[in-house]
Enzyme design. Structure first.
Site, PDB file in Angstrom:
ATOM      1  N   TYR A 180     -30.787 -31.755   0.458  1.00 13.19           N
ATOM      2  CA  TYR A 180     -31.469 -30.448   0.529  1.00 13.19           C
ATOM      3  C   TYR A 180     -31.721 -29.956   1.953  1.00 13.19           C
ATOM      4  O   TYR A 180     -31.521 -28.773   2.239  1.00 13.19           O
ATOM      5  CB  TYR A 180     -32.750 -30.470  -0.316  1.00 13.19           C
ATOM      6  CG  TYR A 180     -32.436 -30.261  -1.787  1.00 13.19           C
ATOM      7  CD1 TYR A 180     -32.476 -29.003  -2.348  1.00 13.19           C
ATOM      8  CD2 TYR A 180     -32.027 -31.325  -2.596  1.00 13.19           C
ATOM      9  CE1 TYR A 180     -32.146 -28.795  -3.684  1.00 13.19           C
ATOM     10  CE2 TYR A 180     -31.698 -31.136  -3.932  1.00 13.19           C
ATOM     11  CZ  TYR A 180     -31.759 -29.868  -4.463  1.00 13.19           C
ATOM     12  OH  TYR A 180     -31.421 -29.658  -5.779  1.00 13.19           O
ATOM     13  N   HIS A 216     -26.068 -29.994 -10.614  1.00 13.06           N
ATOM     14  CA  HIS A 216     -26.322 -30.847  -9.449  1.00 13.06           C
ATOM     15  C   HIS A 216     -26.178 -32.328  -9.789  1.00 13.06           C
ATOM     16  O   HIS A 216     -25.615 -33.093  -9.023  1.00 13.06           O
ATOM     17  CB  HIS A 216     -27.726 -30.573  -8.890  1.00 13.06           C
ATOM     18  CG  HIS A 216     -27.820 -29.294  -8.125  1.00 13.06           C
ATOM     19  ND1 HIS A 216     -29.006 -28.739  -7.732  1.00 13.06           N
ATOM     20  CD2 HIS A 216     -26.855 -28.454  -7.676  1.00 13.06           C
ATOM     21  CE1 HIS A 216     -28.775 -27.617  -7.066  1.00 13.06           C
ATOM     22  NE2 HIS A 216     -27.473 -27.412  -7.028  1.00 13.06           N
ATOM     23  N   GLU A 275     -34.146 -32.877 -11.261  1.00 13.33           N
ATOM     24  CA  GLU A 275     -32.975 -33.760 -11.126  1.00 13.33           C
ATOM     25  C   GLU A 275     -33.387 -35.225 -11.178  1.00 13.33           C
ATOM     26  O   GLU A 275     -32.667 -36.051 -11.758  1.00 13.33           O
ATOM     27  CB  GLU A 275     -32.223 -33.404  -9.826  1.00 13.33           C
ATOM     28  CG  GLU A 275     -31.480 -32.074  -9.974  1.00 13.33           C
ATOM     29  CD  GLU A 275     -31.245 -31.312  -8.682  1.00 13.33           C
ATOM     30  OE1 GLU A 275     -31.281 -31.918  -7.594  1.00 13.33           O
ATOM     31  OE2 GLU A 275     -31.022 -30.079  -8.770  1.00 13.33           O
TER      32      GLU A 275
HETATM   33  C1  HEM Z   1     -32.827 -24.603  -3.473  1.00 12.87           C
HETATM   34  C2  HEM Z   1     -31.616 -25.113  -3.340  1.00 12.87           C
HETATM   35  C3  HEM Z   1     -30.454 -24.878  -4.271  1.00 12.87           C
HETATM   36  C4  HEM Z   1     -30.223 -23.894  -5.204  1.00 12.87           C
HETATM   37  C5  HEM Z   1     -31.125 -22.724  -5.577  1.00 12.87           C
HETATM   38  C6  HEM Z   1     -28.921 -24.163  -5.809  1.00 12.87           C
HETATM   39  C7  HEM Z   1     -28.312 -23.400  -6.799  1.00 12.87           C
HETATM   40  C8  HEM Z   1     -27.118 -23.681  -7.412  1.00 12.87           C
HETATM   41  C9  HEM Z   1     -26.499 -22.910  -8.493  1.00 12.87           C
HETATM   42  C10 HEM Z   1     -27.074 -21.650  -9.121  1.00 12.87           C
HETATM   43  C11 HEM Z   1     -25.345 -23.501  -8.825  1.00 12.87           C
HETATM   44  C12 HEM Z   1     -24.341 -23.055  -9.906  1.00 12.87           C
HETATM   45  C13 HEM Z   1     -24.773 -23.680 -11.241  1.00 12.87           C
HETATM   46  C14 HEM Z   1     -23.863 -23.299 -12.383  1.00 12.87           C
HETATM   47  O1  HEM Z   1     -22.716 -23.786 -12.423  1.00 12.87           O
HETATM   48  O2  HEM Z   1     -24.296 -22.515 -13.241  1.00 12.87           O
HETATM   49  C15 HEM Z   1     -25.209 -24.664  -7.975  1.00 12.87           C
HETATM   50  C16 HEM Z   1     -24.136 -25.519  -8.010  1.00 12.87           C
HETATM   51  C17 HEM Z   1     -23.913 -26.502  -7.087  1.00 12.87           C
HETATM   52  N1  HEM Z   1     -24.770 -26.904  -6.094  1.00 12.87           N
HETATM   53 FE1  HEM Z   1     -26.613 -26.170  -5.748  1.00 12.87          FE
HETATM   54  N2  HEM Z   1     -28.400 -25.297  -5.242  1.00 12.87           N
HETATM   55  C18 HEM Z   1     -29.297 -25.762  -4.302  1.00 12.87           C
HETATM   56  C19 HEM Z   1     -29.131 -26.879  -3.520  1.00 12.87           C
HETATM   57  C20 HEM Z   1     -27.995 -27.651  -3.452  1.00 12.87           C
HETATM   58  C21 HEM Z   1     -27.794 -28.774  -2.550  1.00 12.87           C
HETATM   59  C22 HEM Z   1     -28.822 -29.309  -1.581  1.00 12.87           C
HETATM   60  C23 HEM Z   1     -26.538 -29.239  -2.767  1.00 12.87           C
HETATM   61  C24 HEM Z   1     -25.858 -30.407  -2.073  1.00 12.87           C
HETATM   62  C25 HEM Z   1     -25.207 -30.253  -0.985  1.00 12.87           C
HETATM   63  C26 HEM Z   1     -25.939 -28.419  -3.809  1.00 12.87           C
HETATM   64  C27 HEM Z   1     -24.670 -28.581  -4.321  1.00 12.87           C
HETATM   65  C28 HEM Z   1     -24.152 -27.905  -5.394  1.00 12.87           C
HETATM   66  C29 HEM Z   1     -22.829 -28.171  -5.963  1.00 12.87           C
HETATM   67  C30 HEM Z   1     -21.826 -29.206  -5.461  1.00 12.87           C
HETATM   68  C31 HEM Z   1     -22.681 -27.290  -7.027  1.00 12.87           C
HETATM   69  C32 HEM Z   1     -21.476 -27.151  -7.940  1.00 12.87           C
HETATM   70  C33 HEM Z   1     -20.678 -25.977  -7.478  1.00 12.87           C
HETATM   71  C34 HEM Z   1     -19.998 -25.257  -8.619  1.00 12.87           C
HETATM   72  O3  HEM Z   1     -19.769 -25.846  -9.657  1.00 12.87           O
HETATM   73  O4  HEM Z   1     -19.720 -24.066  -8.468  1.00 12.87           O
HETATM   74  N3  HEM Z   1     -26.856 -27.476  -4.200  1.00 12.87           N
HETATM   75  N4  HEM Z   1     -26.298 -24.753  -7.137  1.00 12.87           N
END
Ligand code: HEM
Length: 148
Positions: free
Chosen positions: A97, A87, A140
């Site tokens: 969020y 993130h 974060e």
């Molecule tokens: C409770 C809320 C959230 C959870 C549980 C969550 C979970 C995750 C997980 C598991 C990943 C993959 C991490 C990895 O590469 O191992 C990820 C990537 C990411 N998340 Fe979140 N996230 C949350 C909220 C958000 C929010 C609010 C945003 C913004 C809009 C966001 C944007 C991203 C982006 C841009 C990636 C990178 C995507 C990728 O590399 O595949 N996330 N998140």
């Protein structure tokens, strides 16, 4: 550490998690349709997909999976570290969020229908999402502060 999920919400989330997981792909797809109406948020994911070479579909899948563990968050420390690092690398901020919650919860109802995804069910999932969000936002904030 963020507040714990209430016992009532924990019970509902656990009882409905299998239905959400079974339809995980449909819910995920619908969630991203809703989320990517916001061009700024879409751009964050486009960038991430280019960097990782993968579809960034893990976010929604993770929310569904992690919500099942809201009553044993100690076990998730390693996963929280990975998510927070990803993130911070993609510029996720606290103000993003609510947009994810606002995309995810209606997506659950779109796919499962309102007989299954009742108001009580969505409220429980909103609570679970909030607990996870607080943990991630806190971690974060530390990482952003260290980097500054
Ligand atoms: C409770 C809320 C959230 C959870 C549980 C969550 C979970 C995750 C997980 C598991 C990943 C993959 C991490 C990895 O590469 O191992 C990820 C990537 C990411 N998340 Fe979140 N996230 C949350 C909220 C958000 C929010 C609010 C945003 C913004 C809009 C966001 C944007 C991203 C982006 C841009 C990636 C990178 C995507 C990728 O590399 O595949 N996330 N998140």
């Amino acid at each position: 550490m963020a507040a714990r999920l209430s016992p009532e919400a924990t019970a509902i989330v656990k009882a409905t998690a299998p239905a959400l997981q079974k339809h995980g792909l449909a819910i995920t797809t619908r969630m991203y349709e809703r989320l990517f109406v916001d061009a700024d948020i879409k751009a964050m994911f486009d960038q991430a997909a280019q960097q990782s070479g993968e579809q960034p579909k893990r976010l929604a899948a993770a929310i569904l999976a992690f919500a099942q563990n809201v009553d044993k968050l100690e076990a998730l420390t390693g996963a929280v570290e990975r998510m927070a690092a990803r993130h911070v690398a993609t510029g996720v901020r606290p103000e993003h969020y609510p947009a994810v919650a606002a995309a995810l919860l209606p997506a659950i109802r779109d796919v499962l229908g309102e007989d299954v995804a009742t108001d009580a069910v969505l409220a429980a999932w909103a609570e679970a999402y909030g607990v996870l969000a607080d943990i991630l936002i806190g971690r974060e904030a530390s990482l952003y502060a260290e980097a500054a």
